[in-house]
Design a protein around this motif. Structure first.
Motif, mmCIF file in Angstrom:
data_model
loop_
_atom_site.group_PDB
_atom_site.id
_atom_site.type_symbol
_atom_site.label_atom_id
_atom_site.label_comp_id
_atom_site.label_asym_id
_atom_site.label_seq_id
_atom_site.Cartn_x
_atom_site.Cartn_y
_atom_site.Cartn_z
ATOM 1 N N ASP A 197 3.544 11.674 0.577
ATOM 2 C CA ASP A 197 2.995 11.127 -0.675
ATOM 3 C C ASP A 197 1.584 10.579 -0.031
ATOM 4 O O ASP A 197 0.846 10.302 -0.813
ATOM 5 N N GLY A 255 -2.645 5.821 0.541
ATOM 6 C CA GLY A 255 -1.496 6.067 1.473
ATOM 7 C C GLY A 255 -2.177 6.509 2.698
ATOM 8 O O GLY A 255 -3.289 7.215 2.459
ATOM 9 N N PRO A 272 6.745 0.819 1.587
ATOM 10 C CA PRO A 272 7.193 1.500 0.210
ATOM 11 C C PRO A 272 7.744 0.141 -0.855
ATOM 12 O O PRO A 272 8.242 -0.657 -0.197
ATOM 13 N N SER A 305 10.093 -1.429 -3.433
ATOM 14 C CA SER A 305 11.327 -1.515 -3.717
ATOM 15 C C SER A 305 11.513 -2.180 -5.061
ATOM 16 O O SER A 305 10.502 -2.656 -5.780
ATOM 17 N N ARG A 361 0.115 -0.629 -1.041
ATOM 18 C CA ARG A 361 1.204 -0.570 -0.198
ATOM 19 C C ARG A 361 0.930 0.570 0.452
ATOM 20 O O ARG A 361 1.801 0.875 1.545
#
Length: 149
Positions: A6, A40, A74, A76, A86
């Motif tokens: 991702d 990312g 990641p 949650s 993130r």
């Protein structure tokens, strides 16, 4: 072909975008950090998405920075904080005038001082996200090399 899952950026793409957009080393650090956090970051070692990279940046005025970046944390269901930021954890330290930095296949930034904006730049949620990931207990100074390597 690199496979970042991702994550959108490896270090080479971050460097290319920073070189296209920035005239200063500070701008390059902020641009690479922001893009990695938002979209990312993945390490270029196959199968190691959280792997880290280090880049040294110097601008035409001689300001030099050491930039470290690693894969992100990641989200949650229990944590919605830092949504959209993130994708990477990062920090940068300015190399003092008349000094050099030697980076030999490891992170070298030690204690990060978020109050010293002249000499440090970092992901705004670095400390909280490192705690959430179980990398740091929140006690004592944040030693980037020890915690993130």
């Amino acid at each position: 072909i690199l496979d970042g899952g991702d994550a959108m950026f490896a270090i080479r793409q971050l460097m290319a975008v920073a070189l296209e957009r920035c005239e200063t080393a500070r701008c390059a650090v902020q641009t690479m950090g922001d893009l990695g956090a938002k979209h990312g970051f993945y390490g270029e070692d196959p199968g190691k998405g959280g792997a880290g990279e280090s880049v040294q940046i110097v601008d035409a005025k001689g300001e030099a920075w050491v930039f470290h970046i690693s894969g992100g944390v990641p989200a949650s269901q229990a944590s919605s904080k830092w949504r959209g930021q993130r994708g990477a954890l990062w920090a940068a330290a300015r190399v003092p005038d008349d000094h050099i930095a030697v980076v030999a296949n490891n992170f070298i930034i030690r204690v990060v001082d978020p109050e010293d904006k002249d000499n440090f730049m970092l992901h705004p949620g670095l400390f909280e996200l490192a705690q959430e990931a179980g990398l740091w207990d929140g006690e004592g100074p944040f030693d980037f090399m020890k915690i993130m390597a």
